[in-house]
Design an enzyme around this catalytic site. Structure first.
Site, PDB file in Angstrom:
ATOM      1  N   SER A  59       0.805  -1.211   0.000  1.00  0.00           N
ATOM      2  CA  SER A  59       0.000   0.000   0.000  1.00  0.00           C
ATOM      3  C   SER A  59       0.846   1.273   0.000  1.00  0.00           C
ATOM      4  CB  SER A  59      -1.006  -0.030   1.148  1.00  0.00           C
ATOM      5  OG  SER A  59      -0.419   0.017   2.401  1.00  0.00           O
ATOM      6  N   LYS A  73      -0.872  -4.081  -3.327  1.00  0.00           N
ATOM      7  CA  LYS A  73      -2.134  -3.528  -2.812  1.00  0.00           C
ATOM      8  C   LYS A  73      -2.330  -2.148  -3.433  1.00  0.00           C
ATOM      9  CE  LYS A  73      -4.796  -2.493   1.344  1.00  0.00           C
ATOM     10  NZ  LYS A  73      -5.108  -1.080   1.074  1.00  0.00           N
ATOM     11  N   ASP A  84       8.747   5.876 -11.073  1.00  0.00           N
ATOM     12  CA  ASP A  84       8.171   6.441 -12.294  1.00  0.00           C
ATOM     13  C   ASP A  84       8.852   7.726 -12.730  1.00  0.00           C
ATOM     14  OD1 ASP A  84       6.441   4.345 -12.468  1.00  0.00           O
ATOM     15  OD2 ASP A  84       4.609   5.496 -12.109  1.00  0.00           O
TER      16      ASP A  84
END
Length: 554
Positions: free
Chosen positions: A298, A323, A309
């Site tokens: 999470s 998650k 990214d």
């Protein structure tokens, strides 16, 4: 969690389920919801009929709980009901601490089962372990008695300095183990360690609680002042927590205007984007490495995904949990709560890293990790399924993947070299290291003056003849017949002894510094600081060259 825990990654299977569910990635809590309608009246009528006519007695409270549990079993593994007692326990853990014996527990088959001792608490210090079952408290039998969570909290929590005696059934031990535990304040620090290792700053972040961002921010400031040449943020076995903490921590590493994460759901308030600001900007430049593991979930995946990214830093380790959904938590009138999945989250490149959960039971969902292990994925990255349909691109064009977790930039196999010899483990089970360390520290008050710091202690302290003699005496007193003089066993035992002496003389920092001497994955990460520097500078990464470098120097 549970994670430079004592010792090895095997506790993940035991502690992961409860902790992932209870500290998952979520919004702040809200006020109770009002319910109305004919369907609610129908449910109420059914409960009344079962209570009146069923062949065996059930209270209305029991039937309501069964109805609630049945409802959530039909949704997804991250939506669930939280009884009042569990909710109160979690709030204490996420907000700063409580007074008690320091364990996370679950009632299984009417038995108090230790999910994990809380690091630095009195239970962990005494050697209480994951999987231990408490069968007696202060002479009172508590096994097979229909014990409730509220009962456990009443029996085990109490004022700092008070004592409680427990008897524990431990798998593999022929007799019950007895412990006298002195209750203490259990601080739930999010950062379990922050310090320099060589010229690199190392931060262990164990949960995303209300204090997480401030603890990380302060650690970054201190390490920058000390002139570190890079930062390693260790999110291994960090199961997550509050969304806004993940947002702020990621913001510390990303320049203003960069998207951190965005969410999409069915209701308007579930659609939100989080953009990095100039306010949280402690370490926007400099080599950065994020360490992840199968127990990283999470909020941990939000931070790792954003860093990856934007090519801001290097992500290393094993594939994370997967998650990619967000829960809203709502209180009910009796102070219990429900946690309901109401949106998915996406990394800046558009990845959703949620592993499949549609029409999957909670048990099967949790079992997915052990299935990964059975496939050999924890040891060989070629075993990870990487379909082209899940390919995405980072800011510089590197290929990354969605679906089922964050795939690290550089894969590390799970370390199996830290296994401890059975004789050394037996001494830990009987608290011998703690007892020997206590006796030694009390006889050597000069220790605190002999070493300048916890770091100095960890680097220079070695087990001397006096400490080893005390240890052997304690082992004989508890009738352990192991050959502690053998090279392998003695090496393990001396490691434990150094850690416990360090803990008692210089605190948790000294203990952690001794522990990480055997952390081969951390050593690998330290050697990859040049790779992180290159990635930040160029947006490119020669994975094979750096992987060969790491393996060559081991």
């Amino acid at each position: 969690m549970q994670k430079l825990r004592w010792f090895g990654w095997g506790v993940l299977a035991l502690s992961g389920g409860l902790f992932l569910f209870l500290t998952g990635f979520r919004w702040r809590t809200e006020e109770p919801e009002r319910q109305s309608g004919d369907d609610i009246r129908k449910l109420q009528l059914i409960i009344e009929l079962v209570e009146k006519y069923y062949y065996r007695p059930y209270t209305q409270e029991e039937l309501v709980r069964k109805a609630i549990d049945g409802l959530f079993r039909g949704l997804d593994p991250h939506s669930f009901y939280i009884p009042k007692e569990i909710q109160q326990q979690e709030e204490a853990q996420m907000s700063g601490g409580f007074e008690g014996i320091g364990v996370e527990f679950q009632i299984i088959d009417d038995t108090i089962t230790i999910v994990a001792p809380i690091r630095g608490g009195p239970s962990e210090l005494l050697g209480i372990q994951s999987g231990d079952r408490i069968v007696e408290v202060d002479g009172q039998n508590v096994a097979g008695k229909g014990i409730t969570t509220q009962d456990v909290i009443r029996l085990l929590r109490g004022k700092k300095g008070t004592k409680v005696r427990v008897k524990i059934l431990r798998p593999g031990e022929p007799e019950l183990l007895e412990f006298e535990i002195t209750r203490d304040r259990i601080p739930m620090h999010a950062v379990s360690f922050a310090g320099k290792i060589g010229d690199v700053g190392y931060i262990q972040l164990r949960r995303f609680s209300e204090t997480s961002h401030e603890e990380v921010r302060q650690a970054l400031r201190t390490l920058k002042q000390e002139g570190v040449k890079g930062i390693i943020l260790d999110l291994r076995d960090n199961p997550g927590g509050y969304l806004h903490m993940a947002q702020r921590i990621a913001d510390e590493f990303l320049p203003e205007g960069k998207k951190v994460v965005y969410t999409q759901g069915r209701v308007p308030e579930s659609n939100t984007s989080y953009i990095a600001t100039s306010y949280y900007a402690t370490y926007e430049k400099g080599p950065l490495i994020i360490m992840i593991s199968p127990g990283s979930a999470s909020a941990s995946e939000i931070v790792a995904g954003a860093v990856q990214d934007w090519d801001r830093g290097l992500v290393v380790g094993q594939r994370s949990f997967g998650k990619g959904v967000v829960q809203t938590q709502r209180y009910l009138p009796d102070s219990s709560a429900v946690r309901i999945t109401f949106s998915r989250y996406f990394t800046p490149s558009g990845r959703c890293i949620q592993k499949p959960f549609e029409n999957v039971s909670s048990e099967a969902y949790e079992r997915e990790l052990s299935e990964r292990a059975a496939r050999g994925e924890f040891f060989d990255e070629e075993k990870i399924s990487l379909p082209e349909s899940l390919q995405y691109r980072t800011a510089s064009g590197r290929i990354v993947y969605g679906g089922g977790g964050i795939i690290p930039d550089i894969f590390f196999p799970i370390d199996t070299t830290r296994r401890i010899s059975p004789c050394a483990v037996a001494a830990q089970n009987r608290n011998i290291y703690l007892l020997a360390a206590q006796a030694y520290v009390s006889q050597h008050p000069e220790l605190k003056n002999k070493y300048a710091s916890a770091e100095d202690f960890a680097q220079r302290f070695r087990v001397d003849g006096d400490l080893w003699r005390i240890f052997e005496e304690k082992a004989r007193e508890r009738k352990l017949s192991c050959n502690y003089a053998s090279d392998t066993v003695r090496k393990d035992a001396e490691w434990y002894l150094r850690a416990f002496v360090g803990k008692l003389a210089f605190g948790e920092e000294a203990r952690t510094r001794v522990e990480i001497e055997r952390d081969i994955q951390l050593r690998r990460a330290l050697r990859l600081i040049p790779a992180a520097e290159e990635l930040e500078r160029t947006g490119k990464l020669d994975k094979e060259r750096y992987k060969a470098l790491v393996l060559k120097t081991e």
